[in-house]
Write an enzyme that holds these catalytic residues in place. Structure first.
Site, mmCIF file in Angstrom:
data_model
loop_
_atom_site.group_PDB
_atom_site.id
_atom_site.type_symbol
_atom_site.label_atom_id
_atom_site.label_comp_id
_atom_site.label_asym_id
_atom_site.label_seq_id
_atom_site.Cartn_x
_atom_site.Cartn_y
_atom_site.Cartn_z
ATOM 1 N N GLU A 1 -5.837 3.398 8.275
ATOM 2 C CA GLU A 1 -5.714 1.948 8.525
ATOM 3 C C GLU A 1 -4.398 1.611 9.221
ATOM 4 O O GLU A 1 -3.647 0.735 8.779
ATOM 5 C CB GLU A 1 -5.839 1.171 7.211
ATOM 6 C CG GLU A 1 -7.224 1.246 6.601
ATOM 7 C CD GLU A 1 -7.440 0.289 5.429
ATOM 8 O OE1 GLU A 1 -6.453 -0.099 4.789
ATOM 9 O OE2 GLU A 1 -8.595 -0.067 5.164
ATOM 10 N N GLU B 1 -14.787 3.999 4.714
ATOM 11 C CA GLU B 1 -14.558 3.185 3.510
ATOM 12 C C GLU B 1 -15.436 1.951 3.582
ATOM 13 O O GLU B 1 -15.566 1.334 4.648
ATOM 14 C CB GLU B 1 -13.103 2.697 3.393
ATOM 15 C CG GLU B 1 -12.108 3.764 3.044
ATOM 16 C CD GLU B 1 -10.693 3.224 2.865
ATOM 17 O OE1 GLU B 1 -10.539 2.051 2.457
ATOM 18 O OE2 GLU B 1 -9.754 3.984 3.143
HETATM 19 P P1 P53 Z 1 -7.730 -2.185 -2.691
HETATM 20 C C1 P53 Z 1 -6.389 -4.334 2.767
HETATM 21 C C2 P53 Z 1 -7.510 -4.677 3.487
HETATM 22 C C3 P53 Z 1 -8.501 -3.738 3.689
HETATM 23 C C4 P53 Z 1 -8.375 -2.465 3.174
HETATM 24 O O1 P53 Z 1 -8.260 -1.780 -1.251
HETATM 25 C C5 P53 Z 1 -7.247 -2.112 2.484
HETATM 26 C C6 P53 Z 1 -6.249 -3.038 2.267
HETATM 27 C C7 P53 Z 1 -5.036 -2.674 1.491
HETATM 28 O O2 P53 Z 1 -5.160 -3.148 0.177
HETATM 29 O O3 P53 Z 1 -7.013 -0.870 2.034
HETATM 30 C C8 P53 Z 1 -7.995 0.134 2.030
HETATM 31 O O4 P53 Z 1 -7.432 -0.900 -3.404
HETATM 32 C C9 P53 Z 1 -7.268 1.436 1.823
HETATM 33 C C10 P53 Z 1 -7.475 2.038 0.469
HETATM 34 C C11 P53 Z 1 -7.697 0.931 -0.537
HETATM 35 C C12 P53 Z 1 -8.995 0.222 -0.180
HETATM 36 O O5 P53 Z 1 -8.957 -0.265 1.132
HETATM 37 O O6 P53 Z 1 -6.519 -2.995 -2.444
HETATM 38 O O7 P53 Z 1 -7.514 2.391 2.821
HETATM 39 O O8 P53 Z 1 -6.382 2.868 0.167
HETATM 40 O O9 P53 Z 1 -7.707 1.343 -1.855
HETATM 41 C C13 P53 Z 1 -9.340 -0.908 -1.109
HETATM 42 O O10 P53 Z 1 -8.833 -2.926 -3.364
#
Ligand code: P53
Length: 476
Positions: free
Chosen positions: A176, A374
Site C-alpha cells: 500500500e 486484500e
Molecule cells: P485495519 C487504511 C485503508 C485501507 C487499508 O486495516 C489499510 C489501511 C491502514 O489501516 O491497511 C491495509 O487493520 C493493510 C493491512 C491492514 C488492512 O488493510 O486497519 O495492508 O496491514 O491490516 C486492514 O483494519
C-alpha cells in the site's frame, strides 16, 4: 463450468508484524510496528520514542504465529488455500536495517515457513515491506527521507530473492505504497516510510520525496529479482479506494479526477517506469524541489512490475467545496459521506460494485494482470452459546465482493490472478492496533488488552470459504 481460470489463486493474506509476535526472538530487531500502541475507532495509535515500559504494544505478541504457524497453515490447508500471502519482517533479516550481514536465524524461520506452505501445496505470496521498517532506520536516518535507505532495502530484497528463489515465485515490494498520499495524518507516513514529521515541516513535499526513494528502491529490487530468477512475478501493491465525485457537478468530477491522480500516480511509476506529466507539473507548480537524479529515471524504467497487487475495502466520495481552484487534494479534508452505500462500525464504506469498477479502471489504465491481495470485513465477533462465531455478516461482505470480481473477469474480461482476503486468521489491526476488529475465518482467543488463551477456532465463514474454493467460486 467455473467462470474463473482453473489455476486461480484462492488464499488468504496477513503481514508478519500483525500476527507473528516474537518481537525480540532469534535476533529480531525492533520495527516501526513495535513502537505503536493500541487505539480504537477515532483514536489514533500513539507512536512512541522507542519502546516505553508500562505501555501496551499489541504487535509484540500478536497471535504468536511465530510459534504456531504449523497449526495455522494446517487450517489454511483444510480450507483448500492455493496460496498464502505474508510478509518477511525486515528486522528479522536485518535487525537494524543497516547491518552488513543478514541474521541467519531470521532467514531460517522463513525457510521453514515457506517449506511448510509448499508441503501443503500452498504457494507463498510475499510482500517485502509491509509496515515493518527496522526502527533503527527511523532514528538514525529519518526513514525514507534519506536516500541511503534505498540501498538498505535493496540489500534486504536481494538477500530474500537469493535465499527463497526456489520457494517463492510471487512477490510484492511495498505494501500500500500510496497510503502516504494521506500525508496529513501521522500513521501512513510512519508505517509506509518511517517518516516522523517535525512541527512546521512541509509534509507534502517530504512525502513525495520519501515515496520517490521507495519507488526507486522498488524498481532496483524488481530489476535484480528478475535477474535472479526470470520466472519471478513481481508486483506493486496499491491501496485501492476509488474516489467518486459526490455529484455530477463538473467541479466535483474534476476534483475526483485530481484525487485519483494523487492517490494512484504511484501505479503509473511502477507500471510505466516514469512519472506521469500531471505529477511533474504539480511538483513544479508547488515549487517542490525533489531530489530526482538521472540515474533514478533510468532505474525506474528498468524495474517495472509484472502485475498490480491491490487491496480493496471501500470506496471514497469527494466534493470540490473545501478545495482551492486547483483542486488540490487533501484526503482528511475533502472526502464526504456516500449516501448510496453503508459503512462498517469503523466508518469504512462498503461497496462491492466499487471493486468491479476499480478492476476495470486499473485495466483501462495499465493493461496488466491484477491480483486482489486484500479484501475483507473488519467486524466485532461474538462467540455464540455453542462457542462458535456465526459470522454471516462477513460471509455476506465477501460473497458480494466475490460476485463482483467474477463479473469483472467473466463479463468485462479483466485478467485476475487470484484473491487473498485479508486477515484470514484474526490478527492485530494495523490502523487501530485492536484485536476486536476481526477479519478471520479462524477466531483467535485474545482481546484488546492482550488477554486470552490464543486458541484457534473455526468460524462459520471457515466452512463457507472452503466451499467457495472447492467450487472455484461457483458456490457462494
Ligand atoms: P485495519 C487504511 C485503508 C485501507 C487499508 O486495516 C489499510 C489501511 C491502514 O489501516 O491497511 C491495509 O487493520 C493493510 C493491512 C491492514 C488492512 O488493510 O486497519 O495492508 O496491514 O491490516 C486492514 O483494519
Amino acid at each position: 463450468m467455473s467462470k474463473l481460470p482453473e489455476d486461480f489463486l484462492w488464499g488468504g493474506a496477513v503481514a508478519a508484524h500483525q500476527l507473528e509476535g516474537a518481537w525480540q526472538e532469534d535476533g529480531k530487531g525492533i520495527s516501526v510496528a513495535d513502537v505503536m500502541t493500541a487505539a480504537s475507532h477515532g483514536k489514533h495509535r500513539e507512536i512512541t520514542d522507542g519502546v516505553i515500559e508500562g505501555k501496551y504494544y499489541p504487535n509484540h505478541e500478536a497471535i504468536d504465529f511465530y510459534h504456531r504457524y504449523k497449526e495455522d497453515i494446517q487450517l489454511f490447508s483444510e480450507m483448500g488455500f492455493k496460496c498464502f500471502r505474508t510478509s518477511i519482517a525486515w528486522s528479522r533479516i536485518f535487525p537494524n536495517g543497516d547491518d552488513q550481514e543478514p541474521n541467519e536465524q531470521g532467514l531460517a524461520f522463513y525457510d521453514d515457513l515457506f517449506d511448510e506452505c509448499l508441503k501443503h501445496g500452498i504457494e507463498p505470496v510475499v510482500t517485502l515491506s509491509h509496515f515493518e521498517l527496522p526502527y533503527h532506520l527511523v532514528t538514525e536516518y529519518g526513514g525514507f527521507r534519506n536516500r541511503k535507505v534505498i540501498d538498505f532495502f535493496v540489500r534486504f530484497a536481494t538477500v530474500c530473492f537469493e535465499r527463497y528463489k526456489d520457494k517463492v515465485k510471487y512477490w510484492m515490494t511495498f505494501n500500500e505504497i500510496n497510503n502516504q498520499s494521506n500525508f496529513d495524518e501521522d500513521f501512513a507516513p510512519f508505517t509506509n516510510s518511517g517518516v516522523k514529521y517535525q512541527p512546521g515541516e512541509n509534509r507534502e513535499q517530504i512525502m513525495y520525496q520519501a515515496a520517490h526513494y521507495e519507488l526507486v528502491a522498488s524498481a532496483q529490487a524488481t530489476k535484480i529479482g528478475h535477474d535472479i530468477n526470470p520466472d519471478f512475478e513481481i508486483g506493486c501493491m496499491i491501496a485501492m479506494c476509488p474516489v467518486y465525485p459526490a455529484t455530477c457537478n463538473p467541479k466535483d468530477i474534476l476534483m475526483a479526477q485530481k484525487a485519483m491522480q494523487k492517490r494512484y500516480y504511484f501505479t503509473d511509476v511502477h507500471v510505466h517506469g516514469a512519472y506521469p506529466g500531471y505529477m511533474t507539473q504539480y511538483f513544479k507548480d508547488k515549487s517542490f524541489n525533489l531530489d530526482i537524479i538521472d540515474q533514478d529515471i533510468e532505474d525506474l524504467k528498468q524495474g517495472t512490475v509484472d502485475y498490480i497487487g491491490f487491496s480493496y475495502y471501500m470506496s471514497f466520495a469527494i466534493s470540490h467545496e473545501k478545495s482551492n481552484d486547483k483542486y488540490d487534494y487533501v484526503e482528511t479534508r475533502d472526502l464526504v459521506k456516500n449516501d448510496y452505500v453503508q459503512a462498517s462500525d469503523w466508518g469504512w464504506q462498503i461497496d462491492p460494485e466499487g471493486l468491479r469498477y476499480a478492476m476495470n479502471w486499473f485495466t483501462d489504465m495499465y493493461h496488466l494482470p491484477l491480483f486482489i491481495v486484500e479484501n475483507g470485513f473488519g467486524a466485532i465477533d461474538e462467540l455464540g452459546e455453542d462457542g462458535i462465531v456465526h459470522d454471516d455478516y462477513r460471509i455476506e461482505y465477501l460473497k458480494t465482493h466475490i460476485e463482483q470480481f467474477i463479473k469483472a473477469v467473466d463479463e468485462d474480461g479483466v485478467d485476475l490472478m487470484g484473491y487473498t482476503p485479508w486477515g484470514c486468521i484474526d490478527l492485530v489491526s494495523a490502523g487501530t492496533g485492536e484485536m476486536k476488529k476481526r477479519y478471520g475465518f479462524i477466531y483467535v482467543d485474545k482481546d484488546n488488552e492482550g488477554h486470552g488463551t490464543l486458541d484457534r477456532s473455526k468460524k462459520d465463514s471457515f466452512y463457507w470459504y472452503k466451499k467457495v474454493i472447492a467450487s472455484n467460486g461457483e458456490q457462494l
